[in-house]
Design an enzyme around this catalytic site. Structure first.
Site, PDB file in Angstrom:
ATOM      1  N   CYS A  33       4.431  18.624 -20.715  1.00  0.00           N
ATOM      2  CA  CYS A  33       3.380  19.638 -20.877  1.00  0.00           C
ATOM      3  C   CYS A  33       3.160  20.102 -22.310  1.00  0.00           C
ATOM      4  CB  CYS A  33       3.707  20.871 -20.032  1.00  0.00           C
ATOM      5  SG  CYS A  33       3.854  20.588 -18.262  1.00  0.00           S
ATOM      6  N   HIS A  88       1.459  27.669 -23.203  1.00  0.00           N
ATOM      7  CA  HIS A  88       2.664  26.836 -23.304  1.00  0.00           C
ATOM      8  C   HIS A  88       2.874  26.256 -24.700  1.00  0.00           C
ATOM      9  CE1 HIS A  88       5.502  23.942 -20.911  1.00  0.00           C
ATOM     10  NE2 HIS A  88       6.129  24.990 -21.422  1.00  0.00           N
ATOM     11  N   HIS A  91       0.077  21.515 -11.014  1.00  0.00           N
ATOM     12  CA  HIS A  91       1.501  21.713 -11.333  1.00  0.00           C
ATOM     13  C   HIS A  91       2.097  22.656 -10.295  1.00  0.00           C
ATOM     14  CE1 HIS A  91       5.014  23.104 -13.604  1.00  0.00           C
ATOM     15  NE2 HIS A  91       4.767  22.248 -14.578  1.00  0.00           N
TER      16      HIS A  91
HETATM   17 CA    CA Z   1       2.182  18.972 -17.222  1.00  0.00          CA
END
Ligand code: CA
Length: 384
Positions: free
Chosen positions: A66, A124, A211
């Site tokens: 990710c 993220h 996800h």
């Molecule tokens: Ca991912």
């Protein structure tokens, strides 16, 4: 009279810099779209991008995980160049983890070119304030800073900490009786709706669907009563919600007269993790976390009705790193010399032949895995 006026205005309209929209899914299997061969998950809205644009059969992301994949996507540079090879491995010179502040993002570049910039969804790329999207070129942000988020309001999701859902005003966005993918779709529509129509915009929509955690509302689960496997059924429902959200965003573009001159990309951050969320990468081998095809080759769709052909299937390898170079060329803005990608538009239009890249590579040193694609060959260091 109206059509004459339209013809007169058309060159002006199409010469204007396009809006740029990136629709980014998360852990989606490469086979889990109808246009990619799925038989059990209809995705008419996402498929419409392939019908009205280009479907790349060899679309690669720059990482199988990710955070590094996002670092590559948003900088247009291989994340290995700045040590961001694994989730949270990127650090700045003070040792704090996140996308190094020495890196510029596509939002930085487009903002400098006069674009209004927005980010919706999963970030993220660092928890602390200096890594916040609003410090990385985005004027506006609605989403969650952490890599995972519940889809329903719960003790762990939607409230408190870095995993809180943050509203446009920077305050926690409280929600009850709602579903996160629906909320993100609506937030993206709000961004498109509330802007000055004369000013071009860049919107990055980072869905966390599909996800984990595997959570879907009855509205979407009810569409898949025929799938016996509970995990696959829930996953299918999450992808269906994603498709509805994309449909809402595309509908908003149409309603605002922005459908022609918006450059749209759809891809996933990495391949499906198979058993962990019920995804399928068929016929590719491997999964998320590995450099086999199933880890790094994802759906890759591009629509720009004003410039690109419809129903085009493009078979040469392309990369998520090309998105920055392509968007900056479309915006008629000089791309920094340090980008790793290339402008794909001349290839899609048939003005350039051959491969956009002599070599594509990705690396995750901490796990001793890497891959190099060169011509029709691929060399993989697999550590499974
Ligand atoms: Ca991912």
């Amino acid at each position: 009279m109206r059509s004459v006026l339209f013809l007169l205005l058309s060159p002006v309209l199409f010469a204007a810099p396009p809006n740029v929209l990136i629709l980014f899914s998360d852990d989606q299997g490469s086979a889990d779209l109808s246009c990619q061969g799925s038989k059990d998950i209809p995705t008419p809205n996402i498929d419409s991008l392939a019908k009205n644009g280009v479907r790349c059969t060899q679309g690669y992301v720059s990482s199988c995980m990710c955070s590094p994949s996002r670092a590559g996507l948003l900088t247009g540079r291989s994340q290995s160049r700045f040590g961001h090879e694994i989730n949270w491995e990127g650090r700045d010179d003070t040792g704090v983890r996140g996308l190094p502040v020495t890196e510029k993002t596509l939002a930085d570049h487009l903002k400098a070119a006069g674009y209004r910039t927005g980010c919706v969804g999963k970030w993220h790329l660092g928890d602390v304030a200096k890594f916040h999207p609003k410090q990385r070129g985005f004027d506006e942000y609605f989403g969650h800073i952490g890599g995972s988020h519940d889809y329903f309001a719960s003790k762990d999701g939607g409230k408190g900490g870095t995993y809180a859902l943050e509203g446009w005003d920077g305050k926690p966005f409280e929600f009850e009786n709602d579903y996160l993918t629906d909320i993100k779709g609506r937030a993206a529509c709000e961004f498109i709706r509330k802007g000055d129509a004369a000013k071009p915009w860049f919107l990055y929509v980072a869905f966390n669907a599909p996800h984990g955690p595997l959570q879907a509302s009855e509205k979407y689960l009810s569409r898949f009563a025929g799938i016996a496997d509970k995990k696959r059924r829930t996953y299918a429902a999450m992808v269906s919600a994603l498709d509805d959200a994309v449909g809402a965003i595309l509908g908003e573009l149409k309603a605002r007269g922005m459908e022609e001159n918006t450059l749209i990309f759809f891809l996933s951050d990495n391949g499906g993790p198979l058993d962990r969320n019920g995804s399928l990468n068929t016929p590719l081998s491997g999964e998320k976390g590995y450099m086999l095809e199933g880890g790094i080759r994802t759906p890759y769709l591009v629509q720009w009705k004003a410039k690109l052909p419809a129903w085009k299937v493009y078979d040469q390898p392309v990369s998520s790193l090309d998105i920055s170079a392509t968007a900056l060329a479309a915006a008629k803005t000089e791309a920094p010399a340090n980008l790793d990608g290339v402008d794909l538009v001349p290839y899609f239009r048939g003005e350039k032949e051959g491969r956009p890249h002599d070599v594509l590579y990705c690396r995750m040193t901490a796990r001793c895995i890497w891959a190099i694609c060169m011509g029709d060959w691929k060399l993989v260091m697999h550590n499974g």
